[in-house]
Motif scaffolding. Sequence first.
Motif, PDB file in Angstrom:
ATOM      1  N   VAL A   1      76.373  64.081 -12.345  1.00 47.10           N
ATOM      2  CA  VAL A   1      76.810  64.696 -13.602  1.00 47.10           C
ATOM      3  C   VAL A   1      78.258  65.140 -13.464  1.00 47.10           C
ATOM      4  O   VAL A   1      78.729  65.466 -12.377  1.00 47.10           O
TER       5      VAL A   1
ATOM      6  N   ASP B   1      70.903  62.391  -9.252  1.00 49.97           N
ATOM      7  CA  ASP B   1      71.685  62.451 -10.486  1.00 49.97           C
ATOM      8  C   ASP B   1      73.151  62.604 -10.139  1.00 49.97           C
ATOM      9  O   ASP B   1      73.518  63.042  -9.052  1.00 49.97           O
TER      10      ASP B   1
ATOM     11  N   TRP C   1      75.958  63.928 -19.858  1.00 53.02           N
ATOM     12  CA  TRP C   1      74.759  63.931 -19.028  1.00 53.02           C
ATOM     13  C   TRP C   1      73.671  63.021 -19.576  1.00 53.02           C
ATOM     14  O   TRP C   1      72.764  62.632 -18.849  1.00 53.02           O
TER      15      TRP C   1
ATOM     16  N   PRO D   1      78.996  68.462 -20.302  1.00 48.92           N
ATOM     17  CA  PRO D   1      77.549  68.256 -20.488  1.00 48.92           C
ATOM     18  C   PRO D   1      77.212  67.146 -21.476  1.00 48.92           C
ATOM     19  O   PRO D   1      76.096  66.619 -21.439  1.00 48.92           O
TER      20      PRO D   1
END
Length: 424
Positions: free
Chosen positions: A236, A234, A243, A240
């Motif tokens: 990121v 992932d 995401w 947030p």
Amino acid sequence: MDWSRSRTTLVGVVVGLGLVVVGAFAGRPDVAVLGAAPVVAGFWDWRRRPSTDPAVHVEASTQIPVPGTLRVEAVVASPGPIALVGVRRGLRDVAEVLVAVDGSRRLPVTVHTVRTGPQEVAVVDAQGVGPGAASVSEPSEPSSRTALVLPAPRPLGDLPLPPRLRGLTGAHESRRPGEGGGLRDVHPYAPGDRLRRIDWRVTARRAPDLHELYVRREHALAEAVVVLVVDSRDEVGPDPMTWRGSTAPRPQDPTSLDLARQAAASVASGFLGQGDRVGLDDLGMVRRPLPPGGGRRQLSRIRHALALTHPEGEPLRRLRPPRIPSGALVWLFSTFLDDEAAVVATTWRRAGHRVVAVDVLPTLRDVHLAERERLALRLLRIAREDRLAGLADQDVELVAWRDAPSVALAGLARRTQRRAGASR
């Protein structure tokens, strides 16, 4: 591609024709002459409009690359004397400038970035402007160029060592007797000892009649074997809200994979500078790892492989963790947002390896989040903190890359020196 009249010239011609008509009907030749000038200039410049289209292409710069700075050259070819050059990066318009073009012109384009890996430097297009700005062309076909941005290592201080050192040479003292290290002991002369190792002072003190000789024995030098494992499953950013994948992180925000690349390159540079051997593996993809090696060329290979590391679709679930050489020190770079990386680190630790888990999750921004989103982020943080606490219980050493990693690494290095036989 057709050239069209510019709006300003068209307005000037219309206003000029109006003044000519008004001067003719009102018997004012001065007004008619005043309006005739823009009409004649507009038609004359329109007849001189270019017949070919502008073009632009982007080439690599000849300047020496600098970490964090991308340089290219835009070659603009336009039949008109002026060109409007537009530069875009991603979804943003970076710059738009009018430049004088005498057939062709090379324009340097410099982009500052905090990102690493493959990325588009800039998209450049050009719009030609005819003589007197009486005509303009359609924008040319945009041209772009991609670049592979290598992670720049940052200097680190003392680094921890694996429990066991390997090899017959290196920069660290091992527990084996040999040459090159510090004093091990003073021992009576035995077959195989070299004469130049005789300590005549000790011999004179212990055996004045020289019935027995004493030699100085040293520790042998050895090298550390380090394996870097990057979790590329992932990527990121600090926000947030990005995401979910519907929106990309801001270009000025380094992602977790950018931090992982920089951290891995810094650790590799530190160990390779000491003469140790460093290898690289990817937890997110099943591919052939980069075997441990030493030297400056190995650092170049590791930086290039790190720059190419990126998430590739749905990650495969591993049945077993990657194989690690015996006695190697393992560095795992991950966000630890799920249990996969924690399970792998625990498996390596139970197998006897020393494991350093580097947390590369960026500092999160949650001020703009709604109440439900803050609650979801809080639950995720609780699960992540429990996961990291479980790693600490399994004697996996934790380092947060965003919080002064040099201080934490120096503490781990002192812990290495307190271990019996770790560095001696």
